[in-house]
Enzyme design. Structure first.
Site, PDB file in Angstrom:
ATOM      1  N   GLY A   9      -3.301  -5.180   4.265  1.00 35.14           N
ATOM      2  CA  GLY A   9      -2.612  -4.077   3.590  1.00 35.14           C
ATOM      3  C   GLY A   9      -2.494  -2.924   4.585  1.00 35.14           C
ATOM      4  O   GLY A   9      -1.452  -2.680   5.191  1.00 35.14           O
ATOM      5  N   GLY A  13      -8.873  -8.121   3.422  1.00 37.10           N
ATOM      6  CA  GLY A  13      -9.875  -7.068   3.273  1.00 37.10           C
ATOM      7  C   GLY A  13     -10.209  -6.466   4.638  1.00 37.10           C
ATOM      8  O   GLY A  13     -11.035  -6.992   5.365  1.00 37.10           O
ATOM      9  N   LYS A  24       0.865  -1.196   0.000  1.00 40.26           N
ATOM     10  CA  LYS A  24       0.000   0.000   0.000  1.00 40.26           C
ATOM     11  C   LYS A  24       0.897   1.241   0.000  1.00 40.26           C
ATOM     12  O   LYS A  24       1.961   1.256   0.613  1.00 40.26           O
ATOM     13  CB  LYS A  24      -0.891   0.010   1.248  1.00 40.26           C
ATOM     14  CG  LYS A  24      -1.846  -1.189   1.337  1.00 40.26           C
ATOM     15  CD  LYS A  24      -2.976  -1.100   0.333  1.00 40.26           C
ATOM     16  CE  LYS A  24      -3.907  -2.277   0.439  1.00 40.26           C
ATOM     17  NZ  LYS A  24      -5.033  -2.268  -0.490  1.00 40.26           N
ATOM     18  N   HIS A  40      -6.881 -13.189  -7.395  1.00 43.61           N
ATOM     19  CA  HIS A  40      -7.672 -12.123  -6.780  1.00 43.61           C
ATOM     20  C   HIS A  40      -9.038 -12.114  -7.465  1.00 43.61           C
ATOM     21  O   HIS A  40      -9.161 -12.555  -8.608  1.00 43.61           O
ATOM     22  CB  HIS A  40      -6.954 -10.780  -6.968  1.00 43.61           C
ATOM     23  CG  HIS A  40      -7.438  -9.700  -6.071  1.00 43.61           C
ATOM     24  ND1 HIS A  40      -8.634  -9.058  -6.263  1.00 43.61           N
ATOM     25  CD2 HIS A  40      -6.894  -9.162  -4.953  1.00 43.61           C
ATOM     26  CE1 HIS A  40      -8.799  -8.152  -5.315  1.00 43.61           C
ATOM     27  NE2 HIS A  40      -7.771  -8.194  -4.508  1.00 43.61           N
ATOM     28  N   ARG A  41     -10.039 -11.611  -6.768  1.00 49.40           N
ATOM     29  CA  ARG A  41     -11.407 -11.724  -7.316  1.00 49.40           C
ATOM     30  C   ARG A  41     -12.098 -10.360  -7.491  1.00 49.40           C
ATOM     31  O   ARG A  41     -13.311 -10.250  -7.479  1.00 49.40           O
ATOM     32  CB  ARG A  41     -12.239 -12.607  -6.402  1.00 49.40           C
ATOM     33  CG  ARG A  41     -12.295 -12.060  -4.982  1.00 49.40           C
ATOM     34  CD  ARG A  41     -13.166 -12.884  -4.068  1.00 49.40           C
ATOM     35  NE  ARG A  41     -13.281 -12.221  -2.760  1.00 49.40           N
ATOM     36  CZ  ARG A  41     -14.163 -12.556  -1.842  1.00 49.40           C
ATOM     37  NH1 ARG A  41     -15.012 -13.550  -2.045  1.00 49.40           N
ATOM     38  NH2 ARG A  41     -14.206 -11.900  -0.694  1.00 49.40           N
TER      39      ARG A  41
END
Ligand code: CAP
Ligand code: MG
Length: 411
Positions: A361, A338, A151, A267-268
């Protein structure tokens, strides 16, 4: 015009010759009518009777509605409705999750689950490495893998990215990754980033720390294998693919290509467009099953109701779809990510178990003492959960974890 009924309630077919789908249906029509509309549209019918359909075709290829329980409809599609031998997710999706979403007869319809017969499962190869392969390369046989997402998600130079990765590894993380929107932008060319990150990983390894960083190769279908080969040649130890934006075929092409010898982190991003609404779209579970079939080694399945992304429930079947022994493939490493921070790790491990990759992150880059301390806080939280020690207790001897708990609390 002959009438063809798709209703076969109470007559489940041989699961070895049918693809079985569960749909949640919202409609003002009688449920039988709505269910038949799905079966017709997705197999041999359309909105009106047709002179060209006969029982030879209908009896062979017509979908069958075998159960209606409340708003749940079971539709069974003959295996012959699907392409033979090739292992083609696009054609599968066109059948089980195609036009039906637009049918006027339905106010809402959600594909909740799908199971495939052996004849279709055998057309796919599954993960090349899988969860066990990741653990072997990371020398991490039992503990949860613990990772970060660099990040800010865009903006860092290749050198700054490599420094972030080194600090994260020095702080005890096993994995890091590009974020889903970073591929090959002018501020961080993919070749420069891959080379610089590879140097950080080599340096960590010389210090006895084994770590992977997934380089995002999400690009157009006719370029993705070539880009992955280049990235691998520049030293990448793992690649990442945004499966919804690139397609299941892209993951499959990479996983089945013998020249790609590194794991694929899937990743989705964009999944929320159709997984979020509980009454319309496609649940994550069918997508997870398809990602395992096409060969994803690790897959984001959400944070089981704990992190920032809504939608996932504690047990929505995705862990089993990744780790179960009911399909002939290696296991997929479930990735919980997330809005994660050290204060949530214990709850995630409680819900997911330890065969999981937990990553943060903001929960690493947001630590008051910087990335290395943030990594240490996450790593300490995973160690505490693995040992069954409450994070607040473990924090008494681990300052970085204590500071993270003070800042973000714990669940
Ligand atoms: C997490 C993340 C991941 C999400 C995706 C983000 O960052 O990098 O893409 O995990 O969600 O961009 O949000 P934070 P999911 O740790 O800072 O939240 O895993 O549900 O697909
Ligand atoms: Mg992201």
């Amino acid at each position: 015009m002959e009438n063809f009924s798709y209703l076969h309630l109470g007559e489940p077919e041989d699961p070895d010759r049918y693809v079985v789908c569960k749909y949640r249906v919202t409609t003002d029509l009688p449920m039988e009518k709505a269910a038949e509309a799905i079966a017709a549209e997705q197999s041999t019918g359309t909105w009106t009777g047709i002179s060209t359909l006969d029982h030879t075709v209908f009896d062979h290829l017509g979908a069958r509605i075998t159960s209606i329980e409340g708003d749940m409809v079971t539709a069974e599609f003959p295996a012959d409705d699907f392409s033979i031998e090739v292992g083609s997710v696009p054609q599968i999706l066109s059948v089980i999750s195609g036009n039906l979403f637009g049918l006027g007869a339905l106010k809402g319809v959600r594909l909740e689950d799908v199971t495939f017969p052996k004849s279709i499962l055998e057309q796919f190869k599954g993960p090349k490495f899988g969860a066990a392969g990741l653990r072997e390369q990371l020398r991490r046989p039992e503990k949860p893998l613990v990772g970060t997402i660099v990040k800010p998600k865009i903006g860092l130079s290749p050198q700054k990215t490599a420094e972030y990765v080194y600090e994260a590894g020095a702080g005890g993380l096993t994995n890091s990754k590009d974020d889903e929107t970073l591929v090959d932008q002018t501020f961080c060319p993919i070749e420069d980033r891959t080379v610089a990150v590879a140097e950080s990983l080599d340096r960590l390894e010389s210090e006895g720390k084994y770590m992977m960083h997934a380089i995002n190769v999400s690009t157009r279908g006719d370029k993705i294998v070539e880009l992955a080969e280049k990235v691998q040649g520049w030293g990448a130890r793992e690649i990442m693919v945004d499966v919804i934006t690139c397609g299941f075929g892209a993951v499959q092409a990479l996983a089945e290509d013998p020249s790609i010898k590194v794991p694929i982190h899937v990743h989705r991003t964009m999944h929320g467009a159709f997984t979020k609404d509980p009454f319309h779209g496609v649940a994550m579970l069918p997508l997870t099953k398809l990602v395992r079939m096409v060969g994803g080694d690790a897959l984001h399945i959400g944070t089981l109701g704990v992190g920032k992304m809504t939608g996932a429930k504690a047990d929505d079947g995705n862990l089993q779809a990744c780790l179960g022994d009911d399909v002939p493939y290696r296991k997929v490493m479930p990735v919980c990510s997330g809005g994660v921070h050290p204060g949530l790790v214990a709850e995630i491990v409680k819900r997911a178990g330890t065969n999981v990759q937990i990553q943060a992150g903001g929960g690493v880059a947001g630590h008051p003492l910087g990335v290395r301390a943030g990594a240490m806080g996450m790593s300490q939280a995973v160690d505490a959960a693995f040992l069954g020690i409450p994070a607040s207790e473990y924090a008494k001897d681990h300052r970085e974890l204590a500071m993270a708990l003070d800042l973000w609390g714990s669940k």
